[in-house]
Design a protein around this motif. Structure first.
Motif, short mmCIF file in Angstrom:
data_model
loop_
_atom_site.label_atom_id
_atom_site.label_comp_id
_atom_site.label_asym_id
_atom_site.label_seq_id
_atom_site.Cartn_x
_atom_site.Cartn_y
_atom_site.Cartn_z
N GLU A 337 0.71 -1.31 0.25
CA GLU A 337 -0.06 -0.09 -0.43
C GLU A 337 0.91 1.21 0.10
N LYS A 338 0.47 2.11 -0.53
CA LYS A 338 0.60 3.62 -0.52
C LYS A 338 -0.14 4.87 -0.12
N LYS A 339 0.39 5.05 1.20
CA LYS A 339 -1.20 6.48 1.37
C LYS A 339 -0.17 7.42 2.11
N PRO A 340 -1.04 8.40 2.43
CA PRO A 340 -0.53 9.52 3.32
C PRO A 340 -0.28 9.13 5.10
N VAL A 341 1.06 9.51 5.26
CA VAL A 341 1.11 9.05 6.35
C VAL A 341 -0.36 8.92 8.11
N ALA A 342 -0.90 10.41 7.41
CA ALA A 342 -2.30 10.76 8.07
C ALA A 342 -2.98 9.19 8.25
N ALA A 343 -2.73 8.72 6.94
CA ALA A 343 -4.09 7.37 6.52
C ALA A 343 -3.92 5.98 6.66
N VAL A 344 -2.66 5.57 7.57
CA VAL A 344 -2.06 4.70 7.84
C VAL A 344 -2.41 4.54 8.89
N PRO A 345 -2.62 3.14 9.70
CA PRO A 345 -3.20 2.53 11.01
C PRO A 345 -1.94 2.84 11.54
N GLN A 346 -2.25 3.46 12.89
CA GLN A 346 -1.55 3.70 13.48
C GLN A 346 -0.71 3.13 14.08
N ASP A 347 -1.32 2.02 14.11
CA ASP A 347 0.40 0.98 15.31
C ASP A 347 1.88 0.49 13.81
N ILE A 348 0.65 0.13 12.67
CA ILE A 348 1.77 0.33 11.92
C ILE A 348 2.18 1.97 11.04
N ALA A 349 2.03 2.61 11.74
CA ALA A 349 2.98 4.16 11.45
C ALA A 349 3.42 4.26 12.08
N LEU A 350 3.62 3.43 13.51
CA LEU A 350 4.58 3.83 14.33
C LEU A 350 5.31 3.25 14.20
N GLU A 351 5.57 1.78 13.99
CA GLU A 351 6.43 1.06 12.94
C GLU A 351 7.40 1.44 11.88
N LEU A 352 6.63 2.15 11.36
CA LEU A 352 7.46 3.19 9.81
C LEU A 352 7.93 3.66 10.46
N ALA A 353 7.39 4.88 11.30
CA ALA A 353 8.17 5.57 12.46
C ALA A 353 9.99 5.20 12.74
N GLN A 354 10.17 4.33 12.67
CA GLN A 354 11.36 3.90 13.95
C GLN A 354 12.51 3.00 12.13
N LEU A 355 11.98 2.97 10.92
CA LEU A 355 12.31 2.31 9.81
C LEU A 355 13.00 3.11 8.34
N ASP A 356 13.57 2.49 7.66
CA ASP A 356 14.70 3.45 6.39
C ASP A 356 14.19 2.45 5.63
N PRO A 357 13.56 2.26 4.22
CA PRO A 357 13.19 2.01 3.06
C PRO A 357 14.44 0.49 3.59
N GLY A 358 13.81 -0.56 2.90
CA GLY A 358 14.36 -2.17 3.37
C GLY A 358 14.49 -2.71 4.15
N GLU A 359 13.72 -2.01 5.06
CA GLU A 359 13.93 -3.04 7.01
C GLU A 359 12.68 -2.93 7.07
N TYR A 360 12.58 -3.71 8.08
CA TYR A 360 11.56 -4.34 8.55
C TYR A 360 11.25 -3.98 9.97
N SER A 361 10.17 -4.83 10.09
CA SER A 361 9.33 -5.20 11.64
C SER A 361 9.09 -6.67 11.98
N ALA A 362 8.66 -6.78 13.16
CA ALA A 362 7.64 -8.30 13.35
C ALA A 362 6.82 -7.93 14.38
N ALA A 363 6.79 -6.75 14.29
CA ALA A 363 6.75 -6.77 15.96
C ALA A 363 4.53 -6.78 16.39
N LEU A 364 4.33 -6.64 15.13
CA LEU A 364 2.76 -6.11 15.33
C LEU A 364 2.27 -8.21 14.53
N THR A 365 0.68 -8.32 15.04
CA THR A 365 0.17 -9.25 14.67
C THR A 365 -0.89 -8.96 13.64
N ARG A 366 -2.28 -9.49 12.57
CA ARG A 366 -3.07 -9.41 12.59
C ARG A 366 -4.17 -10.96 12.21
#
Length: 423
Positions: A337-366
């Motif tokens: 997905e590609k979205k304005p940060v304001a439209a990204v679910p908050q938990d995902i946005a918080l994880e993305l804020a800590q990443l640089d392009p190409g980095e990953y997080s495995a902190a969330l579950t769905r």
């Protein structure tokens, strides 16, 4: 460092003669270029040698002309010191150009003069006429431009082919450009009035810079010498955002440590020095809108899922690689997905804020899955549809910065190898 709120009304309502009168650009229009702003170096024969670099010399006339020129442009810092340093660099470049048999054409020099003059919204002829009123000869302007062009060509010839900017570096530069770098500065100022020749004011400013080591010392000097309305407060100014200060002065001040005093800054009819008291991030300006592109791969949430995620991360470098890994999985197991940060679910946005392009997080579950979340790109959100970031322009800017860094190192090498003497 403590955050402080700022009242724009109060800040703008106070007189800040030093900052508000400094030209935003390094160039001024015809009205500011008057003969009364000229300054001469030590008196002597105009053809006497003031410095010798190998077999090349700098004459008193050349030094006087460069001082006048820098004074008219209102370049921050001591014009005498800057003029001598600039002329020395010019000689080092000329010596190296002669060694490699590099020459400029008249067309290159004339184009450079026109480009330089255009920064003041003048033609080359108008610019020459303007600086002539301040005592700067057309030949001195031509030499100034030619030497700058010569050094640029030398640097490009030596380093241009060796500098390669990767796509990842462009991505990081774009991402960095979306992050807030604004700051607020807490300064004190001493503004010394000038009528005619500024040499005495410059001498006093340099003496104050050498002698002052404390805030109390600066405050005492401000009360004694400063003509600014802040003198009664010991030169102390309110917090001011860097966005309200000319870029040249920002660079000058940010090079200081707390309590240090800047080199003299020439203002219209004044010379100023500034003391840095504190610096903080500016949280008052509106942050730029940002969009993010990210990918989610749903992994079975087993006890070994984190090890599997790390193994996967070691195999891939980008979202494109991740998409290849997800090939053949059900559609709901892999999503980009590609979205304005304001439209990204908050938990995902918080994880993305800590990443640089190409980095990953495995902190969330769905829904019983562990989310392998990868940031693909972070970019400024464009105001109108159909616009695109000019990656070639970003690449060129990064190349220019790298060339500038290499040039600085090379210049110091040339300086250390040269024989520099004074008469």
């Amino acid at each position: 460092m403590t955050q402080r709120s700022i009242s724009n009304a109060n800040r703008k309502g106070r007189a800040r003669a030093g900052l508000k009168t400094l030209s935003v650009a390094a160039f001024v229009g015809l009205a500011a270029m008057t003969a009364g702003t000229s300054v001469l170096a030590q008196q002597g024969s105009p053809f006497s040698t003031v410095l010798k670099i190998n077999d090349a010399v700098i004459t008193q006339y050349e030094l006087d002309q460069r001082i006048r020129f820098l004074t008219l442009l209102r370049i921050p810092g001591d014009p005498v010191e800057s003029a001598m340093k600039g002329l020395t660099n010019d000689r080092l470049a000329a010596i190296e150009a002669k060694r490699v048999n590099l020459r400029l054409t008249n067309e290159q020099i004339e184009a450079g003069m026109s480009e330089f003059a255009a920064r003041a919204n003048l033609s080359a002829e108008q610019f020459v006429a303007a600086i002539s009123e301040g005592g700067v000869a057309a030949e001195s302007f031509r030499d100034f431009v030619a030497n700058g062009l010569l050094w640029r060509e030398l640097v490009r010839a030596k380093y241009g082919s060796s500098i390669s900017i990767t796509e990842a570096e462009i991505d990081r530069a774009i991402a960095t450009g979306t992050r807030r770098l604004d700051m607020q500065l807490l300064l004190s100022e001493i503004v010394i009035p000038v009528e005619g020749d500024p040499s005495n004011a410059l001498a006093l400013a340099n003496q104050l810079r050498r002698d002052i080591t404390t805030e109390a010392g600066f405050a005492s000097a401000a009360r004694r010498y400063s003509a600014s309305p802040s003198a009664g407060r010991g030169g102390r100014m309110d917090w001011v955002p860097t966005s309200e200060i000319p870029a040249q002065l920002v660079q000058l001040v940010l090079a200081l440590g707390p309590g240090q005093v800047s080199p003299p800054v020439q203002l219209p009819n004044a010379v100023a020095v500034f003391q840095l008291r504190d610096v903080i991030e500016d949280t008052t300006a509106k942050p730029p809108a940002v969009s993010v592109e990210y990918a989610q791969l749903m992994l079975p949430n087993t006890p070994s899922v984190f090890a599997e995620a790390e193994t996967l991360a070691n195999r891939i470098d980008s979202c494109k690689d991740l998409a290849a890994e997800a090939r053949g999985l059900p559609q709901d197991r892999f999503v980009t997905e590609k979205k304005p940060v304001a439209a990204v679910p908050q938990d995902i946005a918080l994880e993305l804020a800590q990443l640089d392009p190409g980095e990953y997080s495995a902190a969330l579950t769905r829904g019983g899955y562990r989310v392998f979340l990868m940031l693909c790109a972070r970019e400024p959100q464009l105001e109108s549809e159909g616009q695109a970031i000019n990656r070639d322009a970003v690449r060129a800017q990064l190349q220019s910065l790298e060339l500038e860094a290499q040039a600085g190192v090379w210049l110091e090498e040339l300086r250390s190898e040269a024989i520099i003497t004074t008469p």
